[in-house]
Design a protein around this motif. Structure first.
Motif, mmCIF file in Angstrom:
data_model
loop_
_atom_site.group_PDB
_atom_site.id
_atom_site.type_symbol
_atom_site.label_atom_id
_atom_site.label_comp_id
_atom_site.label_asym_id
_atom_site.label_seq_id
_atom_site.Cartn_x
_atom_site.Cartn_y
_atom_site.Cartn_z
ATOM 1 N N GLU A 134 36.859 40.006 64.132
ATOM 2 C CA GLU A 134 35.856 39.721 65.434
ATOM 3 C C GLU A 134 36.131 40.355 66.639
ATOM 4 O OE1 GLU A 134 35.811 35.413 65.637
ATOM 5 O OE2 GLU A 134 34.815 35.161 63.520
ATOM 6 N N HIS A 135 37.442 40.810 66.723
ATOM 7 C CA HIS A 135 37.871 41.465 67.937
ATOM 8 C C HIS A 135 38.301 43.094 67.542
ATOM 9 C CE1 HIS A 135 38.338 37.708 70.344
ATOM 10 N NE2 HIS A 135 38.439 37.362 69.049
ATOM 11 N N GLY A 136 37.658 43.597 66.894
ATOM 12 C CA GLY A 136 37.838 44.992 66.621
ATOM 13 C C GLY A 136 38.763 45.632 65.793
ATOM 14 N N TYR A 137 39.523 44.789 65.036
ATOM 15 C CA TYR A 137 40.469 45.149 64.123
ATOM 16 C C TYR A 137 40.049 45.710 62.893
ATOM 17 C CZ TYR A 137 44.451 43.524 66.931
ATOM 18 O OH TYR A 137 45.598 43.219 67.980
ATOM 19 N N SER A 138 40.601 46.689 62.382
ATOM 20 C CA SER A 138 40.592 47.291 60.893
ATOM 21 C C SER A 138 41.478 46.525 60.196
ATOM 22 C CB SER A 138 40.766 48.770 61.045
ATOM 23 O OG SER A 138 40.294 49.210 59.226
ATOM 24 N N THR A 139 41.057 46.067 58.882
ATOM 25 C CA THR A 139 41.989 45.250 58.054
ATOM 26 C C THR A 139 41.884 45.780 56.650
ATOM 27 O OG1 THR A 139 39.852 44.036 57.466
ATOM 28 C CG2 THR A 139 41.388 43.142 59.440
ATOM 29 N N GLU A 213 44.215 55.138 66.069
ATOM 30 C CA GLU A 213 43.725 54.952 67.431
ATOM 31 C C GLU A 213 42.854 53.631 67.372
ATOM 32 O OE1 GLU A 213 44.251 56.681 70.013
ATOM 33 O OE2 GLU A 213 45.555 57.934 68.812
ATOM 34 N N GLN A 214 42.885 52.954 66.319
ATOM 35 C CA GLN A 214 42.220 51.599 66.151
ATOM 36 C C GLN A 214 43.298 50.377 65.738
ATOM 37 O OE1 GLN A 214 39.131 51.411 63.043
ATOM 38 N NE2 GLN A 214 38.255 49.429 63.706
ATOM 39 N N PRO A 215 43.201 49.383 66.410
ATOM 40 C CA PRO A 215 43.950 48.213 65.996
ATOM 41 C C PRO A 215 43.700 47.923 64.640
ATOM 42 C CG PRO A 215 42.257 47.545 67.557
ATOM 43 C CD PRO A 215 42.329 48.883 67.540
ATOM 44 N N PHE A 216 44.977 47.517 64.023
ATOM 45 C CA PHE A 216 44.668 47.009 62.692
ATOM 46 C C PHE A 216 45.726 46.085 62.194
ATOM 47 C CE2 PHE A 216 47.859 50.611 62.818
ATOM 48 C CZ PHE A 216 49.061 50.119 62.045
ATOM 49 N N LEU A 217 45.352 45.445 61.148
ATOM 50 C CA LEU A 217 46.144 44.263 60.405
ATOM 51 C C LEU A 217 46.174 45.162 58.989
ATOM 52 C CD1 LEU A 217 47.700 41.783 59.509
ATOM 53 C CD2 LEU A 217 45.123 40.883 58.763
ATOM 54 N N ALA A 218 47.453 45.415 58.384
ATOM 55 C CA ALA A 218 47.540 45.841 57.170
ATOM 56 C C ALA A 218 48.901 44.933 56.528
ATOM 57 C CB ALA A 218 48.525 47.343 57.229
ATOM 58 N N TYR A 219 48.267 44.290 55.404
ATOM 59 C CA TYR A 219 48.599 43.300 54.878
ATOM 60 C C TYR A 219 49.053 43.843 53.361
ATOM 61 C CZ TYR A 219 49.115 38.250 53.193
ATOM 62 O OH TYR A 219 49.663 36.964 52.951
ATOM 63 N N LEU A 220 50.300 43.932 53.194
ATOM 64 C CA LEU A 220 51.107 44.411 52.044
ATOM 65 C C LEU A 220 51.533 43.299 51.180
ATOM 66 C CD1 LEU A 220 52.052 46.613 50.081
ATOM 67 C CD2 LEU A 220 53.868 46.990 51.750
ATOM 68 N N SER A 221 51.061 42.931 50.211
ATOM 69 C CA SER A 221 51.437 41.551 49.333
ATOM 70 C C SER A 221 51.914 42.181 48.066
ATOM 71 C CB SER A 221 50.312 40.847 49.268
ATOM 72 O OG SER A 221 50.393 39.636 48.378
ATOM 73 N N ALA A 376 48.584 38.780 69.873
ATOM 74 C CA ALA A 376 47.422 39.826 70.119
ATOM 75 C C ALA A 376 46.670 39.522 71.481
ATOM 76 C CB ALA A 376 46.493 39.768 68.851
ATOM 77 N N GLY A 377 46.937 38.308 71.919
ATOM 78 C CA GLY A 377 46.487 37.952 73.051
ATOM 79 C C GLY A 377 44.920 37.452 72.989
ATOM 80 N N LEU A 378 44.462 36.838 71.865
ATOM 81 C CA LEU A 378 43.357 36.549 71.348
ATOM 82 C C LEU A 378 43.270 35.045 71.466
ATOM 83 C CD1 LEU A 378 42.690 38.649 68.333
ATOM 84 C CD2 LEU A 378 41.972 39.198 70.756
ATOM 85 N N PRO A 379 42.062 34.541 71.734
ATOM 86 C CA PRO A 379 41.996 32.852 71.740
ATOM 87 C C PRO A 379 42.682 32.354 70.504
ATOM 88 C CG PRO A 379 39.875 33.986 72.393
ATOM 89 C CD PRO A 379 40.837 34.873 71.864
ATOM 90 N N ALA A 380 43.288 31.116 70.626
ATOM 91 C CA ALA A 380 43.665 30.306 69.445
ATOM 92 C C ALA A 380 42.348 29.677 68.773
ATOM 93 C CB ALA A 380 44.656 29.289 70.023
ATOM 94 N N ARG A 381 42.532 29.207 67.511
ATOM 95 C CA ARG A 381 41.445 28.653 66.822
ATOM 96 C C ARG A 381 42.123 27.467 66.170
ATOM 97 N NH1 ARG A 381 37.838 33.682 65.412
ATOM 98 N NH2 ARG A 381 36.390 32.014 64.277
ATOM 99 N N PRO A 382 42.300 26.299 67.000
ATOM 100 C CA PRO A 382 42.893 25.193 66.638
ATOM 101 C C PRO A 382 42.194 24.593 65.304
ATOM 102 C CG PRO A 382 42.045 24.855 69.002
ATOM 103 C CD PRO A 382 41.744 26.408 68.687
#
Length: 496
Positions: A134-139, A213-221, A376-382
């Motif tokens: 939702e905040h522009g991250y590639s996943t 050049e794009q923020p990302f989450l890389a999840y290696l499981s 990441a400085g993003l809003p919490a989602r309680p």
């Protein structure tokens, strides 16, 4: 050129270079943080050198990660088996809230029927991947998923742009298993004999390099170090020779562990690390971690990327080959003792965390979600990650979190012989409650890390207090319990 002109030219060049360096630093500083999350399947707390300098296994890359970040000595999984903990990482919730309390498809009966089991992560959950997207991250996701039985519940439907190898299976059970061809519908086969952990690391490294050049989450499981037990022949031979060189081949490997739900039965538990195949699997996984960390350096992203590494449950020590020992921790995968739930738990936050630091504060897998958002400085989602808290204060050097207790709920008969029960940790005290009859075990983890001395009779008031808190938590999370078999005795239920 006259001397004065040369001086002016040199000064101009210096100013340009300084301006360039400052601009580059500010550019990096102002860029969103990237996140690499590494989850190892069935890795024991005592399987890595940073937690256990005497370990038989060799994990130099994980050890170096610990030296460059913060190591949590009291890090926990939300459950003693895989799928529930994976659910907790993705959602920031205790899996009890949706009855995802066992590995998905695990329905073993014992004296009683197990609690009802949900075998998928609901699509209405907002996963950490979806929150970042939702905040522009590639996943990106690679490896073991085990959070849903059909394609509509696999990573692509839960917020990941790319999926390399995640599907319904809880292990590499197709094809040649840990070697190509894989028989995995979400991972193309490599050259014959290609090794799975290396392939997953290569896919992750490729994604990282493509997203400078794009923020990302890389999840290696990793599927490693889950059974089947198999590793590269050269590494297996290396550890066979090492065991012989250290004089381990003639030492006693097993002892007996009380099978708590039926005290007439005993179960063997491994007490010696010497399994050469398992050691080769641990080192192969560690090398793959090293490949990903090197890619961050080579791509110029290491200083702008948070790296987290943990495991989904404790080391396998009481069944299915019993390849590792968790001593001095008691039990292992499938057990509510420390050996089943205490995990490797590492976070490297460049510029935010003191390298080589440690925290003794109890933390748990639900905490990763709010921590990532906070860093990441993003809003919490309680309303989403309602059971996790941000670990940012600990990463910045504070000693404690504002949290009273941690909880576990496992209303099943584990494949590994573990107790159907619940548990609470509050400070140094841990209470385990057995669901067949409501009996308890009380331990002081500071004085008795191996949970050898039950203090229930000695501290009845503390038992009553912890039990009351645990039962209130059952109510809050709508916990389910063992059920009677047809024409069988009534099952125990907690006090309301």
């Amino acid at each position: 050129m006259r001397p004065g002109a040369r001086c002016l030219a040199a000064l101009f060049t210096l100013l340009v270079l300084e301006s360039s360096f400052t601009f580059a630093a500010e550019k990096t500083k102002n860029k969103p943080l990237n996140f690499v999350f590494i989850l190892v399947d069935d890795l024991g707390y005592m399987d890595v050198g940073c937690n256990n300098p005497q370990t038989f296994y060799e994990t130099p890359h994980i050890d170096q990660l610990a030296k460059s970040g913060m190591r949590f000595t009291n890090g926990y999984a939300a459950n003693p088996v895989c799928s529930p903990t994976r659910y907790s990482i993705m959602t920031g919730k205790y899996p009890t809230r949706v009855d995802a309390t066992n590995f998905f498809s695990g329905k073993r009966a014992g004296k009683f029927l197990p609690a009802p089991l949900n075998d998928r992560m609901p699509l209405n959950e907002v996963t950490i991947a979806e929150a970042l997207k939702e905040h522009g991250y590639s996943t990106f996701f690679a490896g073991k998923w085990h959070l849903g039985p059909t394609e509509e519940f696999w990573p692509e439907k839960q917020g990941f742009d790319v999926n390399r190898g995640g599907w319904l299976r809880g292990g590499p059970y197709g094809g040649k298993r840990y070697f190509s061809p894989y028989g995995n519908p979400r991972l193309t086969d490599g050259p014959d004999g290609e090794h799975l952990p290396d392939r997953l690391a290569s896919e992750t490294a490729k994604f990282i390099d493509q997203h400078r050049e794009q923020p990302f989450l890389a999840y290696l499981s990793f599927y490693s170090v889950h059974t089947p037990l198999m590793g590269p022949k050269a590494l297996v031979a290396k550890y066979q020779a090492k065991a012989k060189r250290l004089g381990l081949t003639e030492q006693e490997e097993f002892a007996e562990e009380e099978q708590v739900f039926d005290v007439k039965q005993k179960r063997k538990v491994r007490i010696l690390q010497k399994h050469a195949v398992y050691a080769s699997m641990v080192e192969s996984m560690d090398r793959a971690v090293g490949k990903v960390l090197k890619q961050l350096e080579d791509s110029g992203l290491a200083e702008n990327t948070v790296v987290m590494l943990s495991a989904d449950n404790g080391g396998l020590s009481t069944s299915e080959g019993s390849p590792t020992s968790n001593l001095p921790l008691r039990g292992g995968k499938g057990w509510l003792y420390e050996g089943g739930i205490r995990e490797v738990f590492l976070i490297r936050w460049p510029g935010g965390t003191k390298p080589g630091s440690t925290s003794d504060e109890p933390v748990i897998s639900t905490d990763f979600y709010p921590t990532i958002l906070d860093l990441a400085g993003l809003p919490a989602r309680p309303s989403q990650h309602q059971d996790g808290v941000s670990l940012k204060p600990l990463l910045k050097g504070e000693a404690h979190l504002n949290r009273e207790a941690l909880y576990w709920h496992y209303p099943h008969y584990s494949n590994q012989g573990g107790i159907p029960g619940g548990a609470i940790r509050m400070g140094n005290w841990k209470l385990i409650e057995r669901f067949e009859d409501g009996s308890t075990r009380l331990y002081n983890l500071k004085e008795d890390l191996g949970e050898k001395t039950d203090l229930t009779a000695k501290h009845p008031e503390r038992v009553a207090s912890l039990r009351q808190k645990l039962h209130l938590w059952y109510q809050e999370t709508d916990a389910k319990f063992l059920r009677a078999k047809p024409n069988g005795p009534e099952s125990w239920q907690p006090e309301k």
